[in-house]
Design a protein around this motif. Sequence first.
Motif, PDB file in Angstrom:
ATOM      1  N   THR A 194       0.737  -1.146  -0.190  1.00  0.00           N
ATOM      2  CA  THR A 194       0.072  -0.089  -0.265  1.00  0.00           C
ATOM      3  C   THR A 194       0.813   1.233  -0.097  1.00  0.00           C
ATOM      4  N   GLU A 195       0.132   2.345  -0.420  1.00  0.00           N
ATOM      5  CA  GLU A 195       1.074   3.712  -0.737  1.00  0.00           C
ATOM      6  C   GLU A 195      -0.376   4.754  -0.348  1.00  0.00           C
ATOM      7  N   PRO A 196       0.087   6.009  -0.344  1.00  0.00           N
ATOM      8  CA  PRO A 196      -1.012   6.960  -0.397  1.00  0.00           C
ATOM      9  C   PRO A 196      -1.487   6.938  -1.945  1.00  0.00           C
ATOM     10  N   GLU A 231      -5.298   4.906   1.432  1.00  0.00           N
ATOM     11  CA  GLU A 231      -3.934   3.921   1.568  1.00  0.00           C
ATOM     12  C   GLU A 231      -4.481   2.658   0.809  1.00  0.00           C
ATOM     13  N   HIS A 280     -10.992   4.227   8.056  1.00  0.00           N
ATOM     14  CA  HIS A 280      -9.415   4.077   8.256  1.00  0.00           C
ATOM     15  C   HIS A 280      -8.699   3.946   7.155  1.00  0.00           C
ATOM     16  N   CYS A 291      -6.367   8.575   3.993  1.00  0.00           N
ATOM     17  CA  CYS A 291      -4.950   9.090   4.523  1.00  0.00           C
ATOM     18  C   CYS A 291      -5.608  10.474   4.785  1.00  0.00           C
ATOM     19  N   LYS A 292      -4.636  10.920   5.979  1.00  0.00           N
ATOM     20  CA  LYS A 292      -5.196  12.361   6.468  1.00  0.00           C
ATOM     21  C   LYS A 292      -4.273  13.133   5.518  1.00  0.00           C
ATOM     22  N   SER A 293      -3.218  12.800   5.272  1.00  0.00           N
ATOM     23  CA  SER A 293      -2.397  13.888   4.396  1.00  0.00           C
ATOM     24  C   SER A 293      -1.681  13.154   3.460  1.00  0.00           C
ATOM     25  N   ILE A 294      -1.199  13.894   2.427  1.00  0.00           N
ATOM     26  CA  ILE A 294      -0.327  13.303   1.235  1.00  0.00           C
ATOM     27  C   ILE A 294       0.646  14.130   0.718  1.00  0.00           C
TER      28      ILE A 294
END
Length: 424
Positions: free
Chosen positions: A268-270, A306, A418, A421-424
């Motif tokens: 996984t990744e943003p 995510e 969940h 993502c909150k920020s990227i």
Amino acid sequence: MWLIIALFFIALMGGWLSTHWLLFLCLGLSFYLAWHLYNAYRLLQWFSHPKKITLPEAVGIWGEIFDHCYHWQQRNRKRKRKLSTMLKRVRRFTAAMPDASVILSAEQEIEWFNKASRKLLGFRSPQDLGQPIVNLIRYPNFRHYLNHYQQQDSVKLVSPINPNMMLRINIVPYAGHRYLLSARDVTQLHRLEQVRRDFVANVSHELRTPLTVIAGFLEAMTDSDDESLKNWQRPLFLMNQQVLRMRSIVEDLLLLSRLESENYQIVTEPVLLAELLEEIYHDAEALDQENKHVFILKLDPELALEGNAEELRSAFSNLVFNAVRYTPEGGEITLHCYQDERGAHVAVSDTGEGIAAEHIPRLTERFYRVDVGRSRNQGGTGLGLAIVKHVLNRHGAQLHIESVVGKGSLFRCDFPLHAICKSI
């Protein structure tokens, strides 16, 4: 009443003979009160020790009370015998069940389990009674399922006592805050499913090479200047189309096999959804040069998930390309990504022909088509929505489908909170 009248008459006679009316009335009243207290004491003793003390007998109103208590006792005994018989039948029934059954308390502690639980889960009696279930089934996916069973039908895991046994576990709430956990041995089904996956993967992999060779020769023959091949251009073109279609099916089958594999780990990744959907939109525009659909983009520029970018691209591309294939010329196709209190959502809607309600539950099955001939003419493989379903399952998401015949369809991917993502 007759006893009261008799006692009152005796007190009057005693007072008349002795001329002490008040004394004899007080004596009569005291005797009457003592009689009540005595019978109340007898009733209390019987209530305290109903098995040791026989139900007392009396006359008057206390006789009626004792009589009612006797009938109540008999009815209660019959009810207990009936309940005991039913309980024995239930215990024999659950003991004979091949599936493990476990009753959990509101705190997820073991209150009772049947014999199959010893064989499948390794539970022991009485040592394990009162133990938290997570102390005996120590798997992260089971703990996650225990906390999110409302969103997940079941969980499949290896038996705690037999690594060669595969179990499918379900949890059902009942009787207020208690839970019934059932575990079924699905080892044979799991092996058959594994054989099927391996067979599909191996056959698809073996077909790759000959299809590549055939496609190469067909391409060479199509581009050749040989005069003898000019009359074969139409057959060569059709053969090349079918080879490309077969290669597309093989690639989709290989992708499905990877998604289903237990050893295929998700990296996984943003992933910025707006950017990903814009890329898919440009690919769809290139595919849609003839029908000239109207594309509407409603994208949250800051929404990110995510997840695995390539898997998400494959899932969203299938939804968008399906909308392009099955929407009439000039129709509208909307790409929408947004978030709310339930999570993140990616929706693809169109103004196509729509899908009848009876077909919707089966749309994510492999090779299932509403209209076989039309789907093949449009170049579909019948695997697109199956890929979408598996990708979403791997990301903890769900596919929601709405459709009205003659008006269009909506395919919405619902991701949990969940996953955002909150920020990227």
